[in-house]
Write a protein that holds these residues in place. Structure first.
Motif, PDB file in Angstrom:
ATOM      1  N   LYS A 230       0.847  -1.190   0.000  1.00 26.99           N
ATOM      2  CA  LYS A 230       0.000   0.000   0.000  1.00 26.99           C
ATOM      3  C   LYS A 230       0.885   1.243   0.000  1.00 26.99           C
ATOM      4  O   LYS A 230       2.093   1.162   0.199  1.00 26.99           O
ATOM      5  CB  LYS A 230      -0.919  -0.025   1.216  1.00 26.99           C
ATOM      6  CG  LYS A 230      -1.869  -1.212   1.229  1.00 26.99           C
ATOM      7  CD  LYS A 230      -2.873  -1.107   2.366  1.00 26.99           C
ATOM      8  CE  LYS A 230      -3.859  -2.266   2.323  1.00 26.99           C
ATOM      9  NZ  LYS A 230      -4.885  -2.167   3.403  1.00 26.99           N
ATOM     10  N   ASP A 231       0.256   2.389  -0.215  1.00 27.10           N
ATOM     11  CA  ASP A 231       1.039   3.611  -0.365  1.00 27.10           C
ATOM     12  C   ASP A 231       1.570   4.124   0.967  1.00 27.10           C
ATOM     13  O   ASP A 231       2.766   4.100   1.217  1.00 27.10           O
ATOM     14  CB  ASP A 231       0.192   4.689  -1.052  1.00 27.10           C
ATOM     15  CG  ASP A 231      -0.047   4.381  -2.518  1.00 27.10           C
ATOM     16  OD1 ASP A 231       0.842   3.774  -3.149  1.00 27.10           O
ATOM     17  OD2 ASP A 231      -1.118   4.720  -3.039  1.00 27.10           O
TER      18      ASP A 231
ATOM     19  N   GLU B 168      -7.445  12.472   9.184  1.00 22.23           N
ATOM     20  CA  GLU B 168      -8.338  12.712   8.046  1.00 22.23           C
ATOM     21  C   GLU B 168      -7.765  13.767   7.104  1.00 22.23           C
ATOM     22  O   GLU B 168      -7.880  13.645   5.875  1.00 22.23           O
ATOM     23  CB  GLU B 168      -9.713  13.133   8.555  1.00 22.23           C
ATOM     24  CG  GLU B 168     -10.466  12.002   9.263  1.00 22.23           C
ATOM     25  CD  GLU B 168     -11.810  12.452   9.809  1.00 22.23           C
ATOM     26  OE1 GLU B 168     -12.073  13.678   9.801  1.00 22.23           O
ATOM     27  OE2 GLU B 168     -12.599  11.576  10.221  1.00 22.23           O
TER      28      GLU B 168
ATOM     29  N   GLU C 219      -4.954  12.129   5.182  1.00 26.53           N
ATOM     30  CA  GLU C 219      -5.505  11.158   4.241  1.00 26.53           C
ATOM     31  C   GLU C 219      -6.096  11.871   3.028  1.00 26.53           C
ATOM     32  O   GLU C 219      -5.903  11.433   1.878  1.00 26.53           O
ATOM     33  CB  GLU C 219      -6.578  10.321   4.941  1.00 26.53           C
ATOM     34  CG  GLU C 219      -7.075   9.145   4.121  1.00 26.53           C
ATOM     35  CD  GLU C 219      -8.035   8.255   4.898  1.00 26.53           C
ATOM     36  OE1 GLU C 219      -8.359   7.172   4.393  1.00 26.53           O
ATOM     37  OE2 GLU C 219      -8.462   8.647   6.012  1.00 26.53           O
ATOM     38  N   LEU C 220      -6.796  12.981   3.260  1.00 29.03           N
ATOM     39  CA  LEU C 220      -7.370  13.744   2.157  1.00 29.03           C
ATOM     40  C   LEU C 220      -6.277  14.366   1.294  1.00 29.03           C
ATOM     41  O   LEU C 220      -6.364  14.355   0.055  1.00 29.03           O
ATOM     42  CB  LEU C 220      -8.285  14.842   2.714  1.00 29.03           C
ATOM     43  CG  LEU C 220      -8.986  15.741   1.684  1.00 29.03           C
ATOM     44  CD1 LEU C 220      -9.864  14.913   0.757  1.00 29.03           C
ATOM     45  CD2 LEU C 220      -9.812  16.825   2.385  1.00 29.03           C
TER      46      LEU C 220
ATOM     47  N   LEU D 150      -4.829  11.696  -0.807  1.00 31.63           N
ATOM     48  CA  LEU D 150      -5.792  11.302  -1.834  1.00 31.63           C
ATOM     49  C   LEU D 150      -5.728  12.251  -3.026  1.00 31.63           C
ATOM     50  O   LEU D 150      -5.798  11.825  -4.184  1.00 31.63           O
ATOM     51  CB  LEU D 150      -7.200  11.280  -1.245  1.00 31.63           C
ATOM     52  CG  LEU D 150      -8.333  10.843  -2.188  1.00 31.63           C
ATOM     53  CD1 LEU D 150      -8.114   9.416  -2.671  1.00 31.63           C
ATOM     54  CD2 LEU D 150      -9.696  10.969  -1.491  1.00 31.63           C
ATOM     55  N   ARG D 151      -5.552  13.544  -2.732  1.00 27.53           N
ATOM     56  CA  ARG D 151      -5.430  14.529  -3.807  1.00 27.53           C
ATOM     57  C   ARG D 151      -4.151  14.352  -4.608  1.00 27.53           C
ATOM     58  O   ARG D 151      -4.034  14.826  -5.733  1.00 27.53           O
ATOM     59  CB  ARG D 151      -5.486  15.945  -3.227  1.00 27.53           C
ATOM     60  CG  ARG D 151      -6.886  16.316  -2.714  1.00 27.53           C
ATOM     61  CD  ARG D 151      -6.870  17.643  -1.985  1.00 27.53           C
ATOM     62  NE  ARG D 151      -8.214  18.026  -1.563  1.00 27.53           N
ATOM     63  CZ  ARG D 151      -8.483  19.039  -0.744  1.00 27.53           C
ATOM     64  NH1 ARG D 151      -7.476  19.760  -0.239  1.00 27.53           N
ATOM     65  NH2 ARG D 151      -9.719  19.326  -0.417  1.00 27.53           N
TER      66      ARG D 151
ATOM     67  N   GLY E 100      -3.290   6.287  -1.863  1.00 27.44           N
ATOM     68  CA  GLY E 100      -4.156   5.727  -0.842  1.00 27.44           C
ATOM     69  C   GLY E 100      -3.442   5.693   0.495  1.00 27.44           C
ATOM     70  O   GLY E 100      -2.214   5.713   0.565  1.00 27.44           O
TER      71      GLY E 100
END
Length: 468
Positions: free
Chosen positions: A15-16, A28, A31-32, A35-36, A40
């Motif tokens: 995984k990343d 959060e 994580e966001l 994601l941008r 992941g």
């Protein structure tokens, strides 16, 4: 080999990023942000949960806060170093906690970011970390001493160890201080650290600090704005901006005046520069490598070098041995240098007669590899044949064999002794060291005697572990 984790079927999952923070909002937000970037992420709120995540998957990067409910980020850095040494781990520290970040770097962390986390800093960190090889596939170099090692030639045990530490140090972003005599190849080593690391696609900018006039240092290092002084007809980027995204190598760091040392310290701490005449600072993404042939510890004691700057640039240390300490490497060095001279000058590749090689192997080379290259270049010009004789070399065999060895300073002896110990320190030994210190009420001399090591060796271990 037992890695310390139980074997699981889904262990092959890659995984990343693993985010470890006890604050849900921070997890959060990170994580966001990832994601941008198209990445992941898994999250964990504690040290125990992070370890559980690591049991079930491989990650390309771990981001961990320093404060966790059941431990701290340093515990996780040590855990990953033991069980996942190829996994880059970066720590998140509160603003003003740079000392803690430096401790993490000494323990093997890849890099650090400070709160509040700036997006450009996070992007730069993630970009460099993910350029490293995936976990379990270390970036290796060829054993061919004349190819990938680009001039760092030699098969002696000390050179084998040196190359191992170059590969290890190339896998993080911590500042490295390279200590060695003039002519030992400090810039060659700095280039290797750059080329083997995640910044290899970025610029490598070498700077001789002693070659810049003091009155021009600020504008040379940080750049200037148009109109900031007479003759500034346009904006000019400085050396830090030129090295952005890559590596800045500060050779002969000890030659910096104290006034410039203060400004350099601020740039390293803030990761930003202010050009002469500018109103705002500009963020930079630069790894600092530095070198000197002078004893910085002695200069600090004489108030000629700032102690706080010394600790910033000396997070990781490499001692480069003088050529007289590895004379068994002479044949390999000669072959490499003669081939390079032939390519440079467009002539034949010369060879050495047995007498010429013997003379070189008994000489003590006060000028180190640079002196060897100069001797060979002169010999190639003087030699009447392809084979170079002892007479062409210009070293009297008997005089060379009777020449007394050059003395070394206490600082060089300490650095060499510490370098020889680098690969011998284990977790069990760390436990024994602290046990001996407790039993002797932290009397270091008594503890060293109890452990059967020198005081210098004990001091090196404590410094490596960040213990004052």
């Amino acid at each position: 080999m037992n890695s310390g984790f139980p074997e699981r079927r889904n262990r092959a999952i890659v995984k990343d990023v693993l985010i470890v923070d006890d604050e849900k909002d921070i997890r959060e937000l990170l994580e966001l942000s990832l994601l941008r970037m198209g990445l992941g992420a898994d999250t964990a709120g504690s040290l125990a949960e992070a370890r559980s995540r690591l049991e079930n998957a491989n990650y390309r990067l771990c981001l961990t806060d320093m404060r966790l409910p059941d431990g701290n980020g340093l515990d996780l850095v040590e855990h990953i170093q033991r069980h996942r040494p190829n996994l880059p781990v970066a720590v998140i520290t509160a603003f003003g906690s740079i000392e803690t970040a430096i401790r993490a770097l000494k323990l093997g962390a890849f890099d650090f970011v400070t709160k509040p986390i700036e997006l450009h800093a996070l992007r730069g960190l993630v970009h460099h970390a993910l350029k490293l090889q995936p976990p379990g596939v270390p970036k290796m170099v060829s054993d061919d001493i004349n190819s990938n090692w680009r001039g760092l030639v030699g098969r002696s045990s000390v050179m084998v160890s040196l190359r191992a530490f170059i590969e290890k140090f190339a896998r993080n972003q911590a500042p490295v201080f390279i200590h060695g005599e003039s002519g030992t190849g400090k810039e060659v080593i700095a280039r290797l650290i750059h080329n083997l690391g995640a910044r290899d696609a970025g610029p490598f900018v070498p700077v001789n600090c002693g070659a810049i006039p003091p009155e021009l240092m600020e504008s040379e290092f940080f750049g200037y704005c148009k109109g900031s002084f007479t003759g500034a007809s346009s904006d000019k980027a400085g050396l830090f901006q030129a090295a952005n995204g890559g590596t800045l190598f500060l050779d002969e760091l000890a030659d910096l005046p104290l006034s410039m040392q203060v400004k350099l310290l601020r740039v390293i701490q803030e990761r930003a520069v202010r050009p002469v005449g500018a109103q705002a600072e500009q963020p930079i993404d630069v790894r600092i490598l530095s070198a000197s042939h002078r004893d910085l510890v002695k200069l600090v004691s004489e108030n000629r070098f700032r102690q706080d700057l010394y600790f910033r640039v000396n997070v990781l240390t490499l001692h480069v041995p003088p050529l007289r300490k590895r004379l068994e490497d002479i044949p390999d060095l000669v072959g490499h240098l003669l081939a390079r001279l032939a390519e440079r000058n467009g002539g034949p590749v010369h060879t050495l007669s047995p007498g010429a090689l013997s003379a070189l192997q008994q000489y003590h080379f006060p000028g180190n590899v640079r002196e060897l290259e100069n001797l060979l270049e002169r010999a190639c010009a003087l030699a009447e044949n392809v084979e170079i004789t002892a007479q062409d070399i210009g070293i009297n065999h008997a005089a060379a064999s009777n020449q007394p060895p050059m003395s070394t300073t206490p600082a060089e002896e300490e650095a060499a002794e510490a370098f020889a110990d680098m690969e011998e320190i284990s977790d069990d030994e760390r436990t024994q060291v602290f046990k001996a210190l407790d039993e002797t009420r932290w009397n270091r001399t008594a503890a060293a005697r109890k452990l059967g090591m020198t005081l210098r060796q004990l001091r090196y271990r404590l410094q490596k572990w960040g213990v004052e």
